[in-house]
Design a protein around this motif. Structure first.
Motif, short mmCIF file in Angstrom:
data_model
loop_
_atom_site.label_atom_id
_atom_site.label_comp_id
_atom_site.label_asym_id
_atom_site.label_seq_id
_atom_site.Cartn_x
_atom_site.Cartn_y
_atom_site.Cartn_z
N GLN A 36 2.45 -5.79 -0.33
CA GLN A 36 2.37 -4.40 -0.78
C GLN A 36 2.24 -3.37 0.36
N ILE A 37 2.80 -3.66 1.51
CA ILE A 37 2.79 -2.71 2.63
C ILE A 37 3.40 -1.36 2.23
N PRO A 38 4.54 -1.34 1.52
CA PRO A 38 5.09 -0.04 1.14
C PRO A 38 4.12 0.81 0.30
N LEU A 39 3.34 0.19 -0.58
CA LEU A 39 2.33 0.93 -1.35
C LEU A 39 1.26 1.50 -0.44
N SER A 40 0.80 0.69 0.51
CA SER A 40 -0.22 1.15 1.45
C SER A 40 0.29 2.37 2.21
N ASN A 41 1.51 2.29 2.71
CA ASN A 41 2.09 3.42 3.45
C ASN A 41 2.25 4.65 2.56
N ASN A 42 2.70 4.45 1.33
CA ASN A 42 2.89 5.56 0.40
C ASN A 42 1.59 6.31 0.13
N PHE A 43 0.51 5.58 -0.11
CA PHE A 43 -0.76 6.22 -0.46
C PHE A 43 -1.53 6.70 0.77
N ALA A 44 -1.02 6.40 1.97
CA ALA A 44 -1.65 6.89 3.20
C ALA A 44 -1.08 8.25 3.61
N GLU A 59 -0.60 2.27 -14.64
CA GLU A 59 -1.06 2.44 -16.01
C GLU A 59 -2.49 2.92 -16.00
N SER A 60 -2.89 3.52 -17.07
CA SER A 60 -4.26 4.01 -17.17
C SER A 60 -5.20 2.84 -17.38
N GLY A 61 -6.23 2.75 -16.56
CA GLY A 61 -7.18 1.64 -16.65
C GLY A 61 -8.34 1.91 -17.59
N ARG A 62 -9.27 1.02 -17.57
CA ARG A 62 -10.44 1.07 -18.46
C ARG A 62 -11.21 2.38 -18.37
N THR A 63 -11.31 2.95 -17.17
CA THR A 63 -12.05 4.21 -16.99
C THR A 63 -11.13 5.42 -17.07
N GLY A 64 -9.83 5.18 -17.23
CA GLY A 64 -8.85 6.26 -17.20
C GLY A 64 -8.20 6.42 -15.85
N ALA A 65 -8.78 5.83 -14.81
CA ALA A 65 -8.20 5.90 -13.46
C ALA A 65 -6.96 5.00 -13.39
N PRO A 66 -5.97 5.38 -12.59
CA PRO A 66 -4.75 4.58 -12.48
C PRO A 66 -4.99 3.17 -11.94
N VAL A 67 -4.30 2.23 -12.58
CA VAL A 67 -4.27 0.84 -12.13
C VAL A 67 -2.86 0.56 -11.65
N ILE A 68 -2.75 0.01 -10.46
CA ILE A 68 -1.46 -0.32 -9.87
C ILE A 68 -1.19 -1.79 -10.14
N PRO A 69 -0.11 -2.10 -10.84
CA PRO A 69 0.18 -3.49 -11.19
C PRO A 69 0.41 -4.36 -9.96
N ASP A 70 0.17 -5.65 -10.15
CA ASP A 70 0.48 -6.67 -9.15
C ASP A 70 -0.45 -6.67 -7.94
N CYS A 71 -1.59 -5.97 -8.04
CA CYS A 71 -2.58 -6.05 -6.97
C CYS A 71 -3.34 -7.37 -7.11
N LYS A 108 1.91 10.95 -4.55
CA LYS A 108 1.97 9.52 -4.25
C LYS A 108 2.39 8.67 -5.44
N PHE A 109 2.35 9.25 -6.63
CA PHE A 109 2.63 8.49 -7.85
C PHE A 109 4.05 8.69 -8.38
N SER A 110 4.85 9.55 -7.76
CA SER A 110 6.16 9.89 -8.32
C SER A 110 7.08 8.68 -8.47
N GLU A 111 6.99 7.72 -7.57
CA GLU A 111 7.86 6.55 -7.64
C GLU A 111 7.06 5.25 -7.71
N VAL A 112 5.82 5.34 -8.21
CA VAL A 112 4.95 4.17 -8.28
C VAL A 112 4.62 3.87 -9.73
N ALA A 113 4.83 2.63 -10.14
CA ALA A 113 4.43 2.22 -11.48
C ALA A 113 2.91 2.14 -11.54
#
Length: 164
Positions: free
Chosen positions: A80-88, A100-112, A93-98
């Motif tokens: 997931q290097i591209p994700l790390s670079n994107n969020f740095a 979903e809303s998590g348990r607290t409402g904060a974004p969860v990034i799949p495949d972590c 940062k979310f325009s091209e990132v899949a």
């Protein structure tokens, strides 16, 4: 007595300590997702389950995390290097990132390789950073190698030959 420390060399010395890489996420009050790449993530307590991470005092998203009262830590895998670079980087940062809303409402990034859903328990001032301590309300774990950061570049974990 104040000791003068060369900040560049201090940062290099800190880089000798290998860290994992994660993305901390939350949502603004109106629901807009917020996130940034971090390597300041640690366990604090097993009972209750707690973790900590820190954000620069001057980070544009600092107040979003302070106001939200919750956050998610998405631990990145070696793929997931591209994700790390994107969020740095700054900007959306979310325009091209899949995500979903998590348990607290904060974004969860799949495949972590691990995800921690947290309620903010404490915020502490720590020099030029704010330290967030969160009570873990839930977590998930997936297979995979962690993405690491060492000496200013990405790395991967390998078993030590003496323990293989």
């Amino acid at each position: 007595m104040t000791v003068m420390i060369d900040q560049k060399k201090f940062r290099q010395a800190l880089g000798r300590f290998t860290t994992g890489i994660a993305i901390a996420t939350t949502c603004k009050e109106e629901g807009t997702p917020v996130g940034l790449t971090i390597n300041s993530f640690n366990s604090v307590s097993l009972d209750p389950p707690m973790v900590l991470w820190s954000i620069g005092r001057n980070s544009p998203s600092r107040t979003d995390f302070e106001d939200a009262g919750h956050f998610t830590i998405n631990v990145l895998g070696s793929h997931q290097i591209p994700l790390s670079n994107n969020f740095a980087r700054p900007g959306d940062k979310f325009s091209e990132v899949a995500w979903e809303s998590g348990r607290t409402g904060a974004p969860v990034i799949p495949d972590c390789i691990a995800t921690f859903h947290c309620k903010t328990a404490f915020c502490y001032e720590g020099g030029d950073h704010i330290i967030f301590v969160g009570e873990v309300e839930n977590f998930e774990m997936n297979e995979g190698e962690p993405l690491l950061y060492l000496d200013g570049r990405y790395g991967v974990a390998r078993p030590h030959p003496d323990t293989a």
